[in-house]
Design a protein around this motif. Structure first.
Motif, mmCIF file in Angstrom:
data_model
loop_
_atom_site.group_PDB
_atom_site.id
_atom_site.type_symbol
_atom_site.label_atom_id
_atom_site.label_comp_id
_atom_site.label_asym_id
_atom_site.label_seq_id
_atom_site.Cartn_x
_atom_site.Cartn_y
_atom_site.Cartn_z
ATOM 1 N N CYS A 119 -0.565 6.748 3.657
ATOM 2 C CA CYS A 119 -0.676 6.434 2.226
ATOM 3 C C CYS A 119 0.576 6.859 1.476
ATOM 4 O O CYS A 119 1.053 6.144 0.594
ATOM 5 C CB CYS A 119 -1.901 7.099 1.617
ATOM 6 N N ARG A 120 1.114 8.000 1.823
ATOM 7 C CA ARG A 120 2.323 8.478 1.152
ATOM 8 C C ARG A 120 3.473 7.486 1.359
ATOM 9 O O ARG A 120 4.224 7.191 0.433
ATOM 10 C CB ARG A 120 2.705 9.872 1.653
ATOM 11 N N ASN B 105 -12.016 4.393 0.506
ATOM 12 C CA ASN B 105 -11.740 4.309 1.926
ATOM 13 C C ASN B 105 -12.807 3.443 2.585
ATOM 14 O O ASN B 105 -13.982 3.464 2.207
ATOM 15 C CB ASN B 105 -11.600 5.685 2.579
ATOM 16 N N CYS C 96 -2.970 10.972 2.885
ATOM 17 C CA CYS C 96 -2.473 11.073 4.257
ATOM 18 C C CYS C 96 -1.031 10.570 4.321
ATOM 19 O O CYS C 96 -0.507 9.998 3.362
ATOM 20 C CB CYS C 96 -3.371 10.280 5.209
ATOM 21 N N CYS D 269 -7.459 3.678 3.796
ATOM 22 C CA CYS D 269 -7.688 4.729 2.815
ATOM 23 C C CYS D 269 -7.825 4.172 1.406
ATOM 24 O O CYS D 269 -7.388 3.062 1.116
ATOM 25 C CB CYS D 269 -6.545 5.734 2.848
#
Length: 131
Positions: A90-91, A43, A87, A54
């Protein structure tokens, strides 16, 4: 040592390079391509918090910028009591670049593991099928 153990070690080692002067919350990621190449990410914070990136996205963007679009495994490690979880942003990026059944290993500071998949991280995800 298995490949997965190496990937876990790389993710844990990489978070020492995180740039986290504000949160003091380092995260490391290790993304493995289908051909076995490894891309780590950390990050990287910014005083304008919304511009922070991230570890997971850093690893993906590094790999994609080098021409890789097929992946086999992701490890995310952080200094958390429980295995760290990506987070929402990111997903969504993971869904864009990784197959739904791709394994993801989440790692805590003590080495506790949580095994999951991309689909389990973001069920009912928004994909190109909705466009």
């Amino acid at each position: 040592m298995s490949n997965k153990e190496k990937w876990i070690d790389l993710a844990k080692e990489s978070y020492s390079k995180a740039y986290v002067p504000y949160s003091k919350f380092p995260v490391g990621a290790c993304l493995v391509t289908k051909t076995g190449e490894v891309f780590t990410g950390v990050n990287i914070e910014n005083a304008s918090y919304g511009l922070t990136n991230c570890a997971e996205r850093t690893a993906i963007f590094k790999a994609v910028s080098e021409g890789h679009l097929e992946f086999q495994h992701l490890v995310v490690a952080g200094e958390t009591d429980e295995p760290i979880s990506p987070c929402g942003a990111c997903r969504q990026v993971l869904v864009e670049f990784c197959k739904a059944d791709m394994p993801v290993t989440l790692v805590s500071k003590t080495g506790d593991l949580k095994e999951t998949t991309i689909a389990e991280l973001l069920p009912y995800s928004f994909t190109d099928e909705q466009l």
